[in-house]
Design an enzyme around this catalytic site. Structure first.
Site, mmCIF file in Angstrom:
data_model
loop_
_atom_site.group_PDB
_atom_site.id
_atom_site.type_symbol
_atom_site.label_atom_id
_atom_site.label_comp_id
_atom_site.label_asym_id
_atom_site.label_seq_id
_atom_site.Cartn_x
_atom_site.Cartn_y
_atom_site.Cartn_z
ATOM 1 C CG ASN A 53 -0.266 -0.118 2.538
ATOM 2 O OD1 ASN A 53 0.728 -0.844 2.674
ATOM 3 N ND2 ASN A 53 -0.775 0.573 3.545
ATOM 4 C CB CYS A 64 -5.401 -0.897 -1.529
ATOM 5 S SG CYS A 64 -6.704 -0.040 -0.627
ATOM 6 C CD GLU A 66 -5.548 -5.350 -1.071
ATOM 7 O OE1 GLU A 66 -4.955 -4.242 -1.022
ATOM 8 O OE2 GLU A 66 -6.269 -5.766 -0.151
ATOM 9 C CB CYS A 102 -10.721 -2.025 1.167
ATOM 10 S SG CYS A 102 -10.338 -1.225 -0.402
ATOM 11 C CB CYS A 105 -9.232 -3.765 -3.358
ATOM 12 S SG CYS A 105 -7.944 -2.521 -3.142
HETATM 13 ZN ZN ZN Z 1 -8.241 -1.752 -1.057
#
Ligand code: ZN
Length: 153
Positions: A53, A64, A66, A102, A105
């Protein structure tokens, strides 16, 4: 277990787990939250796209791990994805719990990755929870008229 999960071999699984833990240590820039996240995305081309991140002082432009890994892969022309591993925790110590992607994502990943793609949420190498993308975001939104992930309009 989904079809994609069955196709993910033990060696690939170990490498994904190791790589997300390493990405958390080396690639995360959690200058606001102090919460480090690492992600490793396995492309259909066999390459691993790893990221942490990245937080920015204005907060809004932060991203993030991801999505950073996904955007790295897409910008390298990878458009086929096999699995994702993610881990997170306070930057000054090892992860103490499982970290899941999250909501933002989850939606973005579902635009480009198959719904049955395995998502490995890693606490430690021997402690992994496995989901599919669709399990993490049931009834996810798709743009009307699109039939494939990441399809251009
Ligand atoms: Zn995320």
């Amino acid at each position: 277990m989904s079809g994609s999960a069955e196709r993910l071999g033990a060696a690939a699984r170990r490498e994904l787990v190791r790589s997300c833990l390493e990405a958390r240590r080396l690639r995360s820039r959690p200058v606001i939250s102090g919460y480090s996240v690492g992600a490793a995305l396995l492309g259909g081309d066999g390459r691993l796209y790893c990221a942490g991140n990245i937080e920015c002082w204005g907060q809004t432009p932060s991203i993030c791990a991801e999505r950073t890994a996904l955007f790295k892969a897409l910008s390298e022309l990878c458009t086929d994805f096999a699995a994702l591993a993610v881990c997170g925790g306070p930057a000054d110590r090892e992860p103490e719990d499982f970290c899941t992607p999250c909501g933002v994502c989850r939606q973005v990943l579902l635009q480009f990755c198959p719904p049955d793609m395995p998502v490995l949420c890693v606490k430690r190498p021997q402690e992994v929870r496995e989901y599919t993308l669709a399990q993490l975001l049931p009834d996810y939104w798709t743009r009307p008229g699109t039939s494939q992930q990441g399809e251009h309009p």
